[in-house]
Design an enzyme around this catalytic site. Structure first.
Site, PDB file in Angstrom:
ATOM      1  N   GLY A 118       0.813  -1.216   0.000  1.00 57.23           N
ATOM      2  CA  GLY A 118       0.000   0.000   0.000  1.00 57.23           C
ATOM      3  C   GLY A 118       0.843   1.261   0.000  1.00 57.23           C
ATOM      4  N   GLY A 181      23.618  -3.913  21.705  1.00 55.20           N
ATOM      5  CA  GLY A 181      22.284  -3.697  22.247  1.00 55.20           C
ATOM      6  C   GLY A 181      21.520  -5.009  22.322  1.00 55.20           C
ATOM      7  N   HIS A 439       7.348 -19.290  48.190  1.00 57.02           N
ATOM      8  CA  HIS A 439       8.694 -19.843  48.395  1.00 57.02           C
ATOM      9  C   HIS A 439       8.682 -21.322  48.030  1.00 57.02           C
ATOM     10  CE1 HIS A 439      12.596 -20.546  50.297  1.00 57.02           C
ATOM     11  NE2 HIS A 439      12.052 -21.641  50.825  1.00 57.02           N
TER      12      HIS A 439
END
Length: 462
Positions: A118, A181, A439
């Site tokens: 498009g 990065g 836990h």
């Protein structure tokens, strides 16, 4: 250009990636008549060339590491190598299942899906496949592609992008990764697990440089332990072919050689030649500029995702797309607090964070108004069982809310959900400390860190 004037959609979306399809699904859910235009496959970068395939590779690498290290857990197993075609079959199977599910979702919401390239042809229309698709509003969501550097040509052979790396037919014996990065360290981690000799080149002074410096240092320590090499603080100068691979030269003259060079210096917006500037849309370096409600300077056009200069994360695209759909449907919307978005780097160990760094907090509030606490995963039972190390670091405004949570360790990405609530609900350490965490879980490390910050440490030194 053919134009069916009788069909005017409420929303025409150009781009079917995370931001685009989220807007389509939410808009249709709210009663909008939506057209979604995508030239490739719905799901975009994240599903097909980003988040999902890279995490599949990383999980395969994790299995390889577990096989190598099984003896320390009393399990007799042997590691015989990586079957690359089988890894790709597994990866592609994950993608295929999610892709089919997404296609079904779009069909079930009665979104008009148009496959084709498009181009914005007016403030209220997109041209595709020889037709002009009209809408009361247009959403630009054309995403991003891997970037390179001036004078560095990605050829798909020895100098490759992340797109090429995801379909590589072998494990390279050696690799240089340009960029430390998220993309760079994730591939470094996966390839090392697969058996490659990896060197990361990062021009800034730390790996994952946008993270809190403590997280960067913890990751660097872990990478050294794993045998992943890296060179920090010197920028790239040039790359050239050698007889058997690639040679990279840095600005200080230092040279590195490897079989392949992966260019992982970030991603740039897809906007050139799509008609944006011709229709008066304000741009900067290829990015479409928007306000906090994702509106461009053209009243009938919005933009989301990697196309705009916000965090390049799939979940940010989801949120931005949904925000636009809800705004157009007349709902009250709230701008996104980008500091409150969870961020995860899925290398081994994982790096997860939400909120601001300690340095940023000191810059905003003043050094004397900021408290930072580190809680070592060495004191966490489940992390000990998993044989992972790392830390949770909390950044607090003195006598106030927690404004940053920074975590390093295997599976820390799974803990960032609660961290997100702590930051976004402006929780006080004492309030989090009242909550009982299960836990033994890694999640309780987050609770223990807040216990310590509230002045009542349990499995931590005073």
């Amino acid at each position: 250009m053919a134009n069916d004037a009788s069909t005017v959609f409420d929303l025409v979306i150009l781009g079917g990636g995370s931001g685009g399809y989220a807007a389509a699904l939410r808009g249709a859910q709210l009663g909008l008549d939506v057209a979604l235009i995508e030239k490739d496959k719905v799901g975009g970068t994240c599903l097909h060339r980003g988040c999902i395939p890279t995490k599949a590779l990383l999980h395969a690498g994790e299995i390889a590491d577990q096989a190598r290290e099984s003896a320390q857990f009393g399990v007799k197993a042997t590691f015989e190598g990586i079957d690359v075609p089988a890894v790709h079959k597994y990866k592609d199977g994950v993608i295929s299942g999610l892709y089919k599910g997404l296609q079904g979702l779009i069909a079930s919401r009665k979104v008009t899906y148009i496959e084709g390239e498009g181009r914005l042809s007016s403030p209220t229309s997109v041209d595709v496949n020889g037709q002009r698709i009209q809408g009361r509003h247009v959403l630009l969501a054309t995403g991003s592609v891997p970037k390179s550097l001036p004078g560095l040509e990605i050829d798909g052979n020895r100098i490759i992008s992340s797109d090429h790396a995801l379909v590589l037919d072998r494990v390279p014996q050696s690799a240089i990764i340009l960029g430390g990065g998220v993309i760079g360290v994730e591939f470094a981690s996966a390839w090392k697990s697969f058996g490659a000799d990896v060197t990361v080149i990062e021009g800034l002074k730390h790996l994952v440089p946008v993270e809190d410096e403590n997280s960067s240092k913890l990751l660097e320590r872990a990478f050294r332990k794993r045998g992943i090499k890296f060179n920090l603080g010197t920028f790239f100068s040039k790359a050239e072919y050698t007889q058997n691979g690639v040679k990279v030269t840095l600005a200080d003259g230092k040279e590195f050689e490897a079989e392949v060079l992966l260019v992982a210096v970030g991603r740039g917006p897809v906007s050139a030649g799509l008609g944006y500037e011709e229709q008066g849309v304000a741009m900067d370096r290829g990015y479409v500029l928007v306000d906090e409600y994702m509106r461009t300077n053209v009243p009938t056009i919005s933009a989301v995702g990697d196309l705009v200069p916000t965090l390049q994360l799939a979940h940010v695209g989801f949120a931005e797309g949904m925000l636009v759909a809800e705004r157009l449907a007349g709902q009250k919307v709230v701008p996104i607090d980008y500091d409150g978005v969870p961020r995860v780097t899925y290398c081994h160990p994982e790096v997860a964070s939400v909120g601001i760094t300690e340095a940023k907090a000191k810059e905003i509030y003043g050094a004397d108004k900021v408290v930072a606490l580190k809680y070592s995963l060495a004191g966490n039972g489940k992390s000990k069982i998993l044989n992972t190390s790392g830390e949770i670091k909390l950044v607090q405004v003195k006598d106030g809310a927690v404004v940053g949570v920074h975590m390093v360790g295997d599976r820390m990405g799974e803990q960032v959900g609660e961290a997100q609530l702590i930051y976004n609900w402006e929780a006080l350490p004492a309030e989090v400390a009242q909550l009982i965490h299960a836990h033994p879980t890694q999640n309780e490390a987050l609770g223990e860190a807040h216990l310590a910050l509230a002045g009542k440490p349990l499995h931590a030194h005073d």
